[in-house]
Motif scaffolding. Sequence first.
Motif: not given
Length: 456
Positions: A218, A222, A225-227, A229-230, A431-432, A448, A451-452
């Motif tokens: 964090h 991150i 939700d991003e954690r 997803w990874l 991720f920004d 990025r 990760s998509d």
Amino acid sequence: MRCAAALSLLLCSNTPLFSPMRIHASPAENVRNLLKHGTKKVRFYRSFDWMDAHRIMLGLAEAYPELVTLQNAQDEYGLAVAGGMQDCPLDDDFTRRILKLDEKYVLMGKRNESHARKLEQNEPGCKNWFLTIEDHEAHYAKSESKKRLPTLLMSGTVHGNERVGTTAVLEYAALLLEAANCESFPHEDYPGPQAPQIVMDEWLDQVDQANACRQDLHHRGIVDDERKWLARLATTRRIIIVPAANSLGFFRGEREEDGIDPNKDFPFDLKGDEDTKCMETITARTLNEIFINNIIQLAITFHSGASVVAYNWGAPSFDGRTCPDDTSMAQVSRVYQRFGGPLKYWKQGVYKVGTMNDLVYPVRGGMEDWAYAASWAKDFSKGCQPETYKGYAASQTQYNDSVLRTVNILVETSKEKDPPITQLGADYLLFDPSWQKMGSGHITRNIRVLSDDRSR
């Protein structure tokens, strides 16, 4: 700065924070002056060299044995070694650790028999190492879920002097594994007030670990939700990562492998007397073996020399033509473009999107068209008969109807083959893509992109 245990020495130490204005400023000063976010938990990326890459692969395999398998093409597929006595030296410590890992793989059932004898043969030259990320506990041998796992390939350095891809795929792997490991804590549900004290203490310790790693992620921007997803990416697919397919070229800092361009070495759209002159490099043979031993749905290959995301076609015979999957490939590529975002701090826009023939240049024997079409466009793919490295069995380039139908996206990461360290970015606000500070760079953008994952 607190890093994941596996990479605390490999990624964090000897990784200074650089400023174009104040190269000798302290890390804290650079964070304050450049990032302006009041956080000290920032690490600027640096390009990995050959030794960095191998130490990181080994470190990840040791730290996450349930999720990572470390292999090389020579021991797995019986390929020759490129290079000679002066190339790719590995020290005794690496050999000792890889042998220990081999023992663990046998005990875990990852291997039917030990590779110790092969690993101990210190043949001079460069082996071609690769990682496979797969949750072996959730998808155990002979399980139905293991059979259904989608398989992805991420290839770093096909041309040995194009270095962004190697660093991007390894940083991506480290981040996925860190997130998956963090998400696994605590391993059990709350044991209840009647549980023995030793059980409760163990559970509370795991809760502390969960809080610490979530807080660390964090602080680096991150969010939950991003954690999650990874972690999902790491545990619901099979991800094959080849950081330096051209191991010899990467070690030497040369585009080619012993004078041969690996990206013109695949059996697709070759002409005349050259139509069977392919698979001359160990680079191409390594990738060939990985493809024919898996069913790979999606591949991303990294190069440098432009700033594009490109898709089929890329062969001269198909110039001006669209491939059968043109619409879907264009859609996937535009999502990568959007998710990668611009590098505004460096006055660089988003990746251009289009076919390889339009945006790069037509190539005979290119990897991307071969991986996409060699199983079905058979008039353009004949078997190889190379003479290098004592030859290569013709049967290995006689493909069935299934193995080479891969959506293989090409990412040309940057106009520079090896961009300056100041333009690689940092592991903060990954991720920004709107972040305009120095920390958004070539490595950041391609993490990025990776990760998509379109295979979802």
